[in-house]
Design a protein around this motif. Structure first.
Motif, mmCIF file in Angstrom:
data_model
loop_
_atom_site.group_PDB
_atom_site.id
_atom_site.type_symbol
_atom_site.label_atom_id
_atom_site.label_comp_id
_atom_site.label_asym_id
_atom_site.label_seq_id
_atom_site.Cartn_x
_atom_site.Cartn_y
_atom_site.Cartn_z
ATOM 1 N N GLU A 299 0.954 -1.096 0.060
ATOM 2 C CA GLU A 299 -0.033 0.162 0.093
ATOM 3 C C GLU A 299 0.747 1.188 0.142
ATOM 4 O O GLU A 299 0.668 2.324 -0.505
ATOM 5 N N ILE A 300 2.026 1.395 0.762
ATOM 6 C CA ILE A 300 2.758 2.257 0.772
ATOM 7 C C ILE A 300 3.386 2.683 -0.498
ATOM 8 O O ILE A 300 3.522 3.757 -1.106
ATOM 9 N N HIS A 301 4.017 1.639 -1.341
ATOM 10 C CA HIS A 301 4.547 1.509 -2.452
ATOM 11 C C HIS A 301 3.537 2.246 -3.523
ATOM 12 O O HIS A 301 3.888 2.989 -4.459
ATOM 13 N N ASP A 302 2.304 1.672 -3.646
ATOM 14 C CA ASP A 302 1.413 2.089 -4.494
ATOM 15 C C ASP A 302 0.606 3.497 -4.288
ATOM 16 O O ASP A 302 0.675 4.013 -5.225
ATOM 17 N N THR A 303 0.790 3.930 -3.079
ATOM 18 C CA THR A 303 -0.011 5.131 -2.840
ATOM 19 C C THR A 303 1.059 6.496 -2.453
ATOM 20 O O THR A 303 0.734 7.544 -2.572
ATOM 21 N N GLY A 304 2.262 5.880 -2.290
ATOM 22 C CA GLY A 304 3.423 6.841 -1.984
ATOM 23 C C GLY A 304 2.912 7.681 -0.574
ATOM 24 O O GLY A 304 3.007 8.863 -0.630
ATOM 25 N N ALA A 305 2.375 6.912 0.451
ATOM 26 C CA ALA A 305 2.153 7.452 1.556
ATOM 27 C C ALA A 305 3.272 7.959 2.447
ATOM 28 O O ALA A 305 4.214 7.264 2.141
ATOM 29 N N ARG A 306 2.928 8.926 3.134
ATOM 30 C CA ARG A 306 4.573 9.283 4.045
ATOM 31 C C ARG A 306 3.983 9.110 5.417
ATOM 32 O O ARG A 306 5.006 9.281 6.277
ATOM 33 N N GLY A 307 3.022 8.792 5.953
ATOM 34 C CA GLY A 307 2.861 8.405 7.065
ATOM 35 C C GLY A 307 1.943 7.262 7.557
ATOM 36 O O GLY A 307 1.033 6.551 6.631
ATOM 37 N N LEU A 308 2.050 6.355 8.580
ATOM 38 C CA LEU A 308 1.323 5.285 8.972
ATOM 39 C C LEU A 308 0.893 5.252 10.459
ATOM 40 O O LEU A 308 1.960 5.577 11.333
ATOM 41 N N VAL A 309 -0.466 5.349 10.676
ATOM 42 C CA VAL A 309 -0.851 5.090 11.894
ATOM 43 C C VAL A 309 -1.447 3.801 12.309
ATOM 44 O O VAL A 309 -2.332 3.235 11.593
ATOM 45 N N ILE A 310 -0.876 3.079 13.583
ATOM 46 C CA ILE A 310 -1.314 1.810 13.586
ATOM 47 C C ILE A 310 -2.188 1.945 15.025
ATOM 48 O O ILE A 310 -1.399 2.436 16.111
ATOM 49 N N ASP A 311 -3.701 1.857 15.061
ATOM 50 C CA ASP A 311 -4.320 2.128 16.309
ATOM 51 C C ASP A 311 -4.418 0.630 16.874
ATOM 52 O O ASP A 311 -5.094 -0.188 16.222
ATOM 53 N N VAL A 312 -3.864 0.638 18.321
ATOM 54 C CA VAL A 312 -4.269 -0.601 19.007
ATOM 55 C C VAL A 312 -4.990 -0.481 20.063
ATOM 56 O O VAL A 312 -5.047 -1.385 21.166
ATOM 57 N N SER A 313 -5.813 0.447 19.853
ATOM 58 C CA SER A 313 -6.736 0.780 21.192
ATOM 59 C C SER A 313 -7.705 -0.463 21.643
ATOM 60 O O SER A 313 -8.033 -0.361 22.770
ATOM 61 N N ALA A 314 -8.124 -1.285 20.529
ATOM 62 C CA ALA A 314 -8.886 -2.310 20.946
ATOM 63 C C ALA A 314 -8.139 -3.489 21.297
ATOM 64 O O ALA A 314 -8.747 -4.565 21.857
ATOM 65 N N LEU A 315 -6.767 -3.803 21.324
ATOM 66 C CA LEU A 315 -6.085 -4.749 21.836
ATOM 67 C C LEU A 315 -5.800 -4.643 23.480
ATOM 68 O O LEU A 315 -5.633 -3.751 23.869
ATOM 69 N N GLU A 316 -6.264 -5.909 23.944
ATOM 70 C CA GLU A 316 -6.347 -5.892 25.357
ATOM 71 C C GLU A 316 -4.822 -6.613 25.985
ATOM 72 O O GLU A 316 -4.477 -6.421 26.896
ATOM 73 N N VAL A 317 -4.490 -7.278 25.003
ATOM 74 C CA VAL A 317 -3.080 -8.114 25.195
ATOM 75 C C VAL A 317 -2.131 -7.783 24.181
ATOM 76 O O VAL A 317 -2.487 -7.778 22.847
ATOM 77 N N VAL A 318 -0.860 -7.365 24.516
ATOM 78 C CA VAL A 318 0.107 -7.335 23.421
ATOM 79 C C VAL A 318 1.280 -8.179 23.971
ATOM 80 O O VAL A 318 2.053 -8.056 24.993
#
Lengths: 124, 287
Positions: free
Chosen positions: A36-55
């Motif tokens: 996706e990064i390659h295809d879109t040329g995005a410069r930022g990536l946000v990963i939301d883990v607020s739904a995770l109870e265990v890491v």
């Protein structure tokens, strides 16, 4: 549901991990993100883990790796929505998440990446 | 166990329960504690009657040694409640124990009257009974100490809670003023409080002020650093303030690595920095 949807907003890719990832899913997610990064040329990536109870350490490793991979492709990664108990666990495991930015929630993560983008690339 | 001496006592206690009680209560009336009027005579008599009652039941089987045996459950329970209520009434633990021990003298007297013709059995019975009563007296002591420990624990807990406040002093700015020594339990509490507060207030800057911390060694510094790392994972930037000349000297001499934490001498400087980070401008109103 074994595919994590990746959304694009402006220059930033957003994904929310809502279930614990197992090996195959994690690798697939990494591939998807990088493609996706390659295809879109995005410069930022946000990963939301607020739904995770265990890491666990595996999950931490996957997130850290993904951020490093994205970093090599010139993308700044923000990990957002880490819960207090997870923050304590990660810290106790001594897991170093290098090259990752942290924010309290998605909104602040977007803002953070915006600011970083301005510093590195100037407004365009 | 059912030797001659043991048999003597349980028999005697059952037979003479009433007389022993009367004697005992009379002896207590001359006692210092009841003179002080801490406890009404009626209650004293009731307590003694109950204690003697459960004790007679417990020794009925001839067991005078093992007070952890099931037949002593009643005795143990009553002694625990007695010790607790006496403590509340203002008795010192030794007064309560003395009260229990005073039963010995009375029973010895009766033993002597009853078995004056058999000195050997009398001696054995006296020793056995004495050991038993000693154990019972110690139970009251233990209960007393346990009660004290409970109070101390409670106080420690409330102190812990009081001593780790987290204050939101501005939008998105939290201050955690630390006072006193930081042991691992407190460090944990500080960390939990702080992280919960970050979520609750959506803060992005945390100022930890250690003005009130008397000494910072490697261990304390590590605990603070861990807290800051955890806060960082939640997207909050940490500023360590209140580092006086003494503490800064110790930190350098000990070779503590503060690992890129932003530090300022005073809380004031830290706050100024926080305002700058949030692009806030504090200025005197014009006019």
């Amino acid at each position: 549901m074994d595919k994590v949807p990746i959304l694009k907003m402006g220059d930033t890719l957003i994904l929310a991990i809502q279930v614990e990832l197992h090996d195959k899913m994690a690798i697939r997610l990494q591939e998807d993100i990088l493609k996706e990064i390659h295809d879109t040329g995005a410069r930022g990536l946000v990963i939301d883990v607020s739904a995770l109870e265990v890491v666990d350490s595996f999950m931490g490793r996957v997130l850290s790796d993904t951020a490093s991979m994205a970093g090599i492709m010139g993308v700044e990664t923000a990990l957002v929505g880490i819960r207090p108990e997870i923050a304590i666990t990660l810290q106790e495991m001594g897991l170093e998440l290098k090259g990752v930015h942290f924010a309290l929630n998605l909104e602040k993560g977007m803002e953070l990446l915006q600011n970083i983008g301005e510093i590195f690339y100037g407004e365009d | 166990m059912a030797g001659k001496g043991a048999l003597n006592i349980s028999e005697l206690l059952t037979k003479k329960e009433k007389e022993i009680l009367d004697e005992w209560v009379k002896a207590q009336a001359d006692n210092l504690a009841s003179r002080r009027g801490l406890i009404p005579e009626k209650q004293q008599r009731e307590d003694s009657a109950r204690l003697l009652g459960v004790l007679v039941k417990a020794v009925a089987g001839g067991n005078l040694e093992d007070i952890t045996a099931p037949e002593y459950d009643g005795v143990n329970r009553f002694l625990a409640s007695l010790a607790a209520s006496r403590a509340n009434q203002g008795f010192s633990p030794s007064e309560t124990a003395t009260y229990i021990f005073s039963l010995k003298n009375i029973v010895f007297k009766f033993l002597q009257e009853e078995y004056s013709d058999r000195p050997e059995a009398l001696l054995k019975a006296a020793i056995d009974f004495s050991a038993l009563v000693d154990k019972l007296g110690l139970i009251t002591f233990e209960t007393y100490v346990k009660g004290r420990e409970e109070v101390i624990r409670e106080q420690q807990k409330s102190m812990l809670e009081l001593s780790t406040p987290v204050i939101q002093i501005w939008d998105e700015i939290l201050v955690s003023p630390l006072i006193g020594t930081i042991d691992s339990a407190r460090a944990r509490q500080i960390m939990e409080n702080l992280l919960e507060s970050i979520v609750a207030t959506k803060s992005s800057i945390v100022i930890m002020d250690i003005t009130g911390v008397p000494a910072v060694d490697t261990e304390v510094a590590n605990r603070l650093l861990r807290t800051m790392q955890a806060a960082k994972l939640m997207g909050a930037e940490c500023i360590l303030t209140g580092i006086g000349p003494q503490i800064s000297q110790t930190i350098v001499h000990l070779g503590v690595d503060l690992g890129g934490v932003i530090t300022r001498a005073s809380l004031r400087d830290g706050l100024t920095l926080a305002f700058k980070r949030l692009k806030l401008n504090v200025a005197r109103a014009e006019g």
